[in-house]
Design an enzyme around this catalytic site. Structure first.
Site, PDB file in Angstrom:
ATOM      1  N   MET A   1       2.216  -6.605   9.555  1.00 35.49           N
ATOM      2  CA  MET A   1       1.411  -7.143   8.448  1.00 35.49           C
ATOM      3  C   MET A   1       0.489  -6.051   7.906  1.00 35.49           C
ATOM      4  O   MET A   1      -0.512  -6.341   7.246  1.00 35.49           O
ATOM      5  CB  MET A   1       0.612  -8.358   8.916  1.00 35.49           C
ATOM      6  CG  MET A   1       1.548  -9.505   9.327  1.00 35.49           C
ATOM      7  SD  MET A   1       0.808 -11.139   9.232  1.00 35.49           S
ATOM      8  CE  MET A   1      -0.535 -10.979  10.377  1.00 35.49           C
ATOM      9  N   GLY A   2       0.816  -4.789   8.209  1.00 33.46           N
ATOM     10  CA  GLY A   2       0.029  -3.679   7.661  1.00 33.46           C
ATOM     11  C   GLY A   2      -1.265  -3.455   8.411  1.00 33.46           C
ATOM     12  O   GLY A   2      -1.430  -3.900   9.538  1.00 33.46           O
ATOM     13  N   ALA A   3      -2.206  -2.719   7.748  1.00 36.64           N
ATOM     14  CA  ALA A   3      -3.441  -2.247   8.408  1.00 36.64           C
ATOM     15  C   ALA A   3      -3.036  -1.560   9.711  1.00 36.64           C
ATOM     16  O   ALA A   3      -3.492  -1.899  10.801  1.00 36.64           O
ATOM     17  CB  ALA A   3      -4.424  -3.395   8.647  1.00 36.64           C
TER      18      ALA A   3
ATOM     19  N   HIS B   1      -2.142   0.750  12.910  1.00 33.64           N
ATOM     20  CA  HIS B   1      -2.902   1.534  13.886  1.00 33.64           C
ATOM     21  C   HIS B   1      -1.916   2.241  14.799  1.00 33.64           C
ATOM     22  O   HIS B   1      -0.692   2.136  14.602  1.00 33.64           O
ATOM     23  CB  HIS B   1      -3.867   0.631  14.659  1.00 33.64           C
ATOM     24  CG  HIS B   1      -3.208  -0.612  15.197  1.00 33.64           C
ATOM     25  ND1 HIS B   1      -2.271  -0.584  16.205  1.00 33.64           N
ATOM     26  CD2 HIS B   1      -3.325  -1.921  14.843  1.00 33.64           C
ATOM     27  CE1 HIS B   1      -1.871  -1.798  16.472  1.00 33.64           C
ATOM     28  NE2 HIS B   1      -2.480  -2.641  15.648  1.00 33.64           N
TER      29      HIS B   1
ATOM     30  N   HIS C   1       1.152   0.412  16.076  1.00 33.00           N
ATOM     31  CA  HIS C   1       2.274   0.311  15.128  1.00 33.00           C
ATOM     32  C   HIS C   1       3.060   1.623  15.072  1.00 33.00           C
ATOM     33  O   HIS C   1       4.290   1.622  15.005  1.00 33.00           O
ATOM     34  CB  HIS C   1       1.761   0.010  13.713  1.00 33.00           C
ATOM     35  CG  HIS C   1       1.169  -1.358  13.541  1.00 33.00           C
ATOM     36  ND1 HIS C   1      -0.152  -1.555  13.231  1.00 33.00           N
ATOM     37  CD2 HIS C   1       1.717  -2.586  13.622  1.00 33.00           C
ATOM     38  CE1 HIS C   1      -0.392  -2.853  13.122  1.00 33.00           C
ATOM     39  NE2 HIS C   1       0.720  -3.504  13.354  1.00 33.00           N
TER      40      HIS C   1
ATOM     41  N   GLU D   1       4.208  -5.771  22.671  1.00 34.60           N
ATOM     42  CA  GLU D   1       3.999  -6.772  23.729  1.00 34.60           C
ATOM     43  C   GLU D   1       2.591  -7.366  23.685  1.00 34.60           C
ATOM     44  O   GLU D   1       2.300  -8.289  24.418  1.00 34.60           O
ATOM     45  CB  GLU D   1       4.231  -6.128  25.108  1.00 34.60           C
ATOM     46  CG  GLU D   1       5.695  -5.919  25.412  1.00 34.60           C
ATOM     47  CD  GLU D   1       5.933  -5.394  26.816  1.00 34.60           C
ATOM     48  OE1 GLU D   1       4.951  -5.023  27.506  1.00 34.60           O
ATOM     49  OE2 GLU D   1       7.107  -5.329  27.217  1.00 34.60           O
TER      50      GLU D   1
ATOM     51  N   ASP E   1       1.383  -9.169  21.394  1.00 34.40           N
ATOM     52  CA  ASP E   1       1.678 -10.559  21.018  1.00 34.40           C
ATOM     53  C   ASP E   1       2.885 -11.004  21.841  1.00 34.40           C
ATOM     54  O   ASP E   1       3.983 -11.175  21.314  1.00 34.40           O
ATOM     55  CB  ASP E   1       1.967 -10.654  19.522  1.00 34.40           C
ATOM     56  CG  ASP E   1       0.748 -10.313  18.695  1.00 34.40           C
ATOM     57  OD1 ASP E   1      -0.289 -10.956  18.896  1.00 34.40           O
ATOM     58  OD2 ASP E   1       0.821  -9.386  17.878  1.00 34.40           O
TER      59      ASP E   1
ATOM     60  N   SER F   1      -5.431  -3.472  17.731  1.00 35.93           N
ATOM     61  CA  SER F   1      -5.131  -4.630  16.880  1.00 35.93           C
ATOM     62  C   SER F   1      -5.778  -4.405  15.530  1.00 35.93           C
ATOM     63  O   SER F   1      -6.880  -3.854  15.446  1.00 35.93           O
ATOM     64  CB  SER F   1      -5.724  -5.895  17.516  1.00 35.93           C
ATOM     65  OG  SER F   1      -5.744  -6.946  16.579  1.00 35.93           O
ATOM     66  N   SER F   2      -5.096  -4.861  14.483  1.00 35.56           N
ATOM     67  CA  SER F   2      -5.695  -4.749  13.141  1.00 35.56           C
ATOM     68  C   SER F   2      -6.986  -5.558  13.078  1.00 35.56           C
ATOM     69  O   SER F   2      -7.897  -5.237  12.325  1.00 35.56           O
ATOM     70  CB  SER F   2      -4.710  -5.257  12.084  1.00 35.56           C
ATOM     71  OG  SER F   2      -3.476  -4.586  12.229  1.00 35.56           O
TER      72      SER F   2
HETATM   73  O1  PAF Z   1       2.951  -9.367  14.530  1.00 35.41           O
HETATM   74  C1  PAF Z   1       2.860  -9.379  13.282  1.00 35.41           C
HETATM   75  O2  PAF Z   1       2.307  -8.477  12.666  1.00 35.41           O
HETATM   76  C2  PAF Z   1       3.444 -10.560  12.521  1.00 35.41           C
HETATM   77  O3  PAF Z   1       3.281 -11.756  13.216  1.00 35.41           O
HETATM   78  C3  PAF Z   1       4.917 -10.350  12.113  1.00 35.41           C
HETATM   79  C4  PAF Z   1       5.817 -10.256  13.331  1.00 35.41           C
HETATM   80  C5  PAF Z   1       5.051  -9.090  11.272  1.00 35.41           C
HETATM   81  C6  PAF Z   1       5.399 -11.549  11.277  1.00 35.41           C
HETATM   82  O4  PAF Z   1       4.640 -11.694  10.126  1.00 35.41           O
END
Ligand code: PAF
Length: 288
Positions: free
Chosen positions: A38-40, A42, A45, A156, A158, A193-194
């Site tokens: 979902m961007g932002a 770090h 990612h 992991e 989430d 985390s964002s």
């Molecule tokens: O983990 C996330 O950033 C979101 O839940 C995802 C998997 C991109 C779905 O929108």
């Protein structure tokens, strides 16, 4: 609109352009990895992007703040949006395509379909965020069908989301290999985390207490402490560190997310708690 330089990162906004690009890669015999975000972005990612790069010939990152996974009182409007900065980070990480669809490309008028799981989405964050995992499952199913990757990578941190995604991918016979990547942490243990951007300076100093508490609980469970006793101690430590409230601290199995009872020590400790306006989640393995 497509960016013309094919040696650097290309931003695509519509599904046809994405499909066209993936088709040409597949024709050339290239494998494709997808990293939904979902961007932002770090370092967590970027780790996903680097792993994807090592595992496939072409990497697609998606940036889409998915409205259907936010409840009416959640932070959809406030969620950090940093597309220009994300673009630079993805470019440096060697990602080939940034897929950043508009909300109407993802959910055109009349959109009426939802992917819903029972079981895995009925515990931990599920009851506390009604509809959240339906939104995640629906958007990730769409991204899988739009990009048709060979593999897809998720953090992991989430862990419940990862379990949900693995489950529906298997249930729906979606031909994508779903890969979990270990949580990337700050030096003091806080999971990247964002949403850490919501923390004030003081809260940022308190935040690692969440990780410290669940690591201690996991160690105690591994040594034979009753999971209920160990998670109760973790709850008290988190509140004592200044967290406003706790959604859960629970020990569960890693596959079905069933609660661990006395004497059981194979699984993970999961936690979600509020620090100021940030809802932080984390989990660790019980290493027995
Ligand atoms: O983990 C996330 O950033 C979101 O839940 C995802 C998997 C991109 C779905 O929108």
């Amino acid at each position: 609109m497509d960016t013309p330089d094919h040696d650097s990162l290309v931003t695509l906004r519509d599904v046809d352009a994405l499909r066209h690009r993936v088709r040409s890669w597949k024709k050339a015999g290239l494998s494709v990895a997808l990293v939904p975000t979902m961007g932002a972005l770090h370092r967590g990612h970027i780790e996903l992007m680097e792993r994807a790069h090592a595992m496939a010939d072409r990497v697609i990152a998606t940036v889409f703040v998915n409205p259907t996974q936010f409840g009416p009182n959640e932070d959809f409007a406030a969620y950090p949006r940093k597309e220009a900065q994300d673009f630079d980070l993805l470019d440096k990480a060697g990602v080939h395509v940034l897929f950043a669809p508009t909300p109407s490309a993802m959910y055109p008028p009349g959109f009426a379909t939802s992917v819903r799981l029972s079981g895995l989405s009925d515990v931990l964050c599920g009851p506390l965020r009604p509809g959240h995992f339906d939104g995640v499952a629906t958007v990730v199913t769409k991204l899988f069908l739009q990009a048709q990757p060979d593999i897809a990578l998720f953090g992991e941190k989430d862990f419940q989301q990862l379990a949900v995604i693995k489950r529906f991918t298997m249930d729906l016979n979606i031909p994508v290999d779903v890969i979990g990547v270990p949580t990337v942490r700050e030096a003091d243990g806080l999971a990247m985390s964002s949403r850490n951007a919501y923390l004030s300076v003081g809260e940022r100093a308190q935040a690692p207490a969440l990780y410290a508490a669940i690591i201690a609980a996991a160690r105690d469970i591994a040594k034979g402490t009753d999971p209920f006793v160990a998670t109760d101690a973790a709850r008290r430590a988190i509140l004592a560190a200044g967290f406003r409230s706790i959604d859960y601290v629970e020990a569960r199995t890693s596959d079905t997310l069933a609660s661990l009872g006395p004497g059981q020590c194979s699984g993970r400790v999961f936690a979600a708690a509020y620090l100021g306006r940030a809802r932080l989640i984390d989990n660790v393995e019980i290493e027995s």
